[in-house]
Design an enzyme around this catalytic site. Sequence first.
Site, PDB file in Angstrom:
ATOM      1  N   ASP A 176      41.385  52.999  28.898  1.00  8.35           N
ATOM      2  CA  ASP A 176      40.152  53.655  28.451  1.00  8.35           C
ATOM      3  C   ASP A 176      40.474  54.433  27.172  1.00  8.35           C
ATOM      4  O   ASP A 176      41.387  54.054  26.443  1.00  8.35           O
ATOM      5  CB  ASP A 176      39.597  54.559  29.564  1.00  8.35           C
ATOM      6  N   HIS A 232      40.569  52.422  24.294  1.00  7.98           N
ATOM      7  CA  HIS A 232      39.241  52.459  23.683  1.00  7.98           C
ATOM      8  C   HIS A 232      39.193  53.387  22.477  1.00  7.98           C
ATOM      9  O   HIS A 232      38.124  53.813  22.051  1.00  7.98           O
ATOM     10  CB  HIS A 232      38.194  52.899  24.720  1.00  7.98           C
TER      11      HIS A 232
END
Length: 434
Positions: free
Chosen positions: A265, A288
């Site tokens: 993430d 991310h």
Amino acid sequence: MAHCCTVLTGLLVWSLFMLSWCEASRNNINRYDHSYGTFKSNSLIKRRDDITRLKSVARASLRLPTTVSVSDFGAKGDGKTDDTQAFVNAWKKACSSSGAVNLLVPEGKTYFLKSLRLNGPCKSVLTVQILGTLSASQQRSDYEDLSKWITFDGVNSLTVDGGATGTVNGNGAETWWENSCKRNEAKKCTKAPTALTFYNSKNLRVNNLRVKDAQQIQISIEKCSNVQVSNVEVTAPADSPNTDGIHITNTQNIQVSNSIIGTGDDCISIESGSQNVQINDLTCGPGHGISIGSLGDDNSKAFVSGVTVDGAKLSGTDNGVRIKTNQGGSGTASNIIFQNIQMENVENPIIIDQDYCDKSKCTEQKSAVQIKNVVYRNISGTSASDIAITFNCSKNYPCQGIVLDKVNIKGGKASCSNANVMDKDGVLPQCKST
């Protein structure tokens, strides 16, 4: 160590000697007459007494800290025996002691731990030396709070140092990731623990620590102030769900530097209530990217300001530098600088999204978090998608004061809506204001 203490003592004594000499000279400058001989003699006696006293103070202040080892409280470190209570007992001893205290987790051993909450305030100035490996239980029943594994709560002037070997292992793969609704939509979405949480603490230092395979978020810093995180390495597979590397919320005056994060993430996520956030020399990927938000979810009010990312390398990430807000929210995200950043094969290198939604059904709403005064400077690299720069801003609250300066991202175009953008110098692709 002894040599270091001797040097520090000498420097302290010398500095205070000079201060004492200057003070004596200043106090007696108007009394320089035939009584000079008496003045000089008395002054030297006073300085000699001061130095004797200051040496004593220096020795006391540089005294070696007390060491409290978890092994002394029964921790086995065999990777199988439950060492949770031994850690609790060692913490109580270290926290209740006076002066400087090192809580030692010895090297070369693996300590099996259930959920663990280490509460302050402490009498001591505490350093937790994690030289071994902390290994998380994979049984849900071993967690009093399914959202936390190891938590430091209300501990001021705390240092957590991993030395050359210290590791926090969340063992997220089997129990937590496999049962995540993010991996299997047929599964019910349930909580999973954050591996390491620092809550409601001032003057926090986290250094030289390795965190891997967290059940969910790897390191969370919540409601803290005056924080330094350095030389931290965070690792988890690219498909590990919700495993943000460092999550920052409601925290002021924090610096993250010289760290490597590769996870499933956001490498770093910054949420509401955070101010004066400095990120330097970060290596990110997979993951991310670096994200501010999401902000304003569930129609909430959110404020983030004073964020600077100066020096970062991102490779193969889903996003580069991102600001994401939910429709229906309110507040501001302002005074943000992204500079000196290299990106390689990044899906969305530069992105502002005021229509972010992670729910199954989203409806258009009028209110939005205002985004203003954002600078992108000296950013280069390659885009893995057709769109290198995206400014998807609100019609009612368009993005204000967006500056692009020496931005060169190859392989994609710019898509900009409802954004007040200034291209200063050497910008590719160019973003026209709409």
